[in-house]
Design an enzyme around this catalytic site. Structure first.
Site: not given
Length: 513
Positions: A234, A452, A482
């Site tokens: 991320s 995602d 995710h």
């Protein structure tokens, strides 16, 4: 008011549910480094750093229990790293970063593998022990190392408000419908910035992603590694890209998973997330047998009703529209959590907001006693120092129809967030978009997941392109949730492991279904 946090917090919530330096190469000078020109600070050369920094010997010892997490097992040890408060003055005042390590279990050691779990604001020290089994194969040849970036957790962690102030702010309407609500929304944003300035002092101007990238290169030296081997999730992908740009000659084996779009500015990131979460919501609705358009309209109407009259919830609390949206977002991070969303929505439609509130509390790190975590405080302080863009109220209002078109459920929330997130912020932002081009770096594996919600797949393609030809290598997973590594795809896991453990670079464009 908040942006949706990255991998570390989302993954921790998922567990409950199942229940934006040194060693720089000779090419890192101002004339060849756009980031250095933009921030006015080129990466210090090794000779420019005092031996008090480069000669550190971390005193690894037992990791202690914290307020947020129990002490990890005996295989983990903790230490601190001294870094400059201001990288423009490497011989000046220093701060300490918290480190954690599990030494390699096998004999054929490659080096250290440094992890960042996202946010910004996620604590690596408290997160990585929870994923020991996920990373067990990597530990055979690497010391697993993570850290709390500056301003996070045990590394001068930022706390801008106390628990009562945080809970009070939850009553602010984050999708204001009247001039009075708009004024209250922006006033709260101004107050939050002032609160952070009082709490952090001089540190507030020195918690950027660029600062942390330089910290990582000093960490690399102190750990005794010639190259930085790195796995970032991320926001950790943005951090990795910035590191690669600043120190292309020091990049080892680097994996970027759940990729933040490096070409998107603050407004673009909000649009990306609106698109990504709506896509995940559509996929969820299809899986339940409901038409996505009809299901979206049903949830949109529910949110309007909650905006007009918050729902009663447990312990005499109320579910506001903002908390409801957060509660809907949480299960979309992982397909295994979709049943929790079904149950919570059914309860809310029957007038009980308790389940959505519980989901939102988990995401907001609120425990049963009413104590809140502070990762969102660090997230805001870091991202507002990074982001130069400060959309005005008028600019946001002009953009709102586009946000609502992208997602009737998440668009208004994320659109309004662009006006409030860094409104009247006490320190200026550094750039519109991060510079991640890394000519001369070895191949970097970029992993994108087509489902995602928080970092939509398109960002992975753009990161691979921005890193440069021959550097960015794209691996695609056709999945949900995710992040991809450790999410159930043997194809993804084996490809990443082969790259990190043996240096095997997959063909650019490989797809795992």
């Amino acid at each position: 008011m908040r942006r949706f946090l990255g991998w570390a917090a989302a993954s921790a919530v998922g567990a409950l549910l199942v229940t934006g330096c040194t060693g720089g190469s000779s090419d890192d000078g101002d004339d060849k480094n756009p980031d250095a020109t933009r921030t006015g600070l080129a990466p210090p050369s090794a000779s420019a750093l005092p031996s008090s920094l480069t000669g550190q010997k971390p005193d690894w010892g037992r990791c202690e229990e914290t307020a947020d997490s129990p002490a990890p097992g005996d295989e983990w040890s903790c230490a601190t790293l001294k870094v400059p408060l201001d990288w423009a003055k490497p011989g000046g005042e220093t701060i300490e970063l918290a480190l954690i390590r599990a030494k390699a279990s096998g004999d054929d050691r490659v080096g250290s593998l440094v992890f960042n779990f996202g946010g910004p604001g996620g604590s690596g020290v408290s997160t990585i022990p929870s994923y020991a089994s996920t990373f067990s194969s990597l530990r055979e040849r690497y010391d697993l190392v993570s850290f709390d970036p500056r301003g996070v957790g045990a590394s001068e962690g930022v706390r801008c408000r106390d628990d009562k102030e945080i809970q009070a702010a939850e009553t602010v309407d984050v999708t204001p419908d009247t001039p009075q609500e708009e004024r209250a929304y922006l006033a709260d944003a101004t107050d939050f910035g002032k609160d952070c300035a009082r709490a952090t002092g001089r540190l507030m101007a020195h918690v950027s992603t660029t600062d942390t990238a330089r910290d990582m290169d000093l960490m690399r030296q102190v750990l005794g590694d010639e190259k930085l081997h790195y796995l970032g999730f991320s926001y950790g992908t943005e951090l990795g890209g910035v590191y690669a740009h600043l120190f292309p000659g020091q990049v080892g084996r680097m994996v970027l998973d759940a990729v933040v779009d490096p070409t998107a500015d603050a407004m673009g990131h909000a649009e990306n997330q609106a698109r990504g979460f709506q896509r995940a919501l559509d996929n969820y609705l299809k899986a339940t047998g409901e038409d996505p358009e009809q299901g979206t309209a049903r949830i949109e109407e529910l949110l309007k009703q909650i905006d007009a009259e918050p729902l009663p919830a447990s312990a005499g609390r109320k579910l506001t529209q903002s908390l409801a949206i957060t509660g809907i977002v949480v299960p979309l991070y992982s397909e295994s959590s979709w049943p929790s969303l079904t149950s919570a929505l059914e309860a809310a439609q029957e007038g009980d907001g308790s389940e959505l509130l519980a989901l939102a509390d988990a995401y907001n790190e609120r425990d049963a006693s009413g104590r809140y975590g502070t990762s969102t405080h660090a997230q805001r302080v870091i991202s507002c120092l990074d982001d130069r863009q400060r959309p005005t109220l008028q600019e946001t209002k002009r953009a709102l129809p586009d946000f609502e078109r992208i997602s009737p459920v998440f668009g208004p929330f994320l659109g309004w967030d662009t006006a409030g997130w860094c409104h009247d912020w006490p320190v200026p932002g550094q750039h519109d978009t991060p510079e991640v081009s890394a000519p001369g770096a070895p191949p970097i594996l970029v992993v994108g997941n087509t489902g995602d919600p928080a970092t939509p797949y398109e960002g992975a393609r753009r990161m691979a392109d921005e890193l440069g030809k021959g550097v960015g290598v794209l691996l695609t997973w056709k999945g949900e949730g995710h992040g991809a590594y450790g999410s159930g795809s043997d194809c993804v896991d084996s490809t990443v492991d082969d790259y990190l453990l043996d240096g095997t670079v997959p063909k650019d464009g490989k797809v795992c279904s």
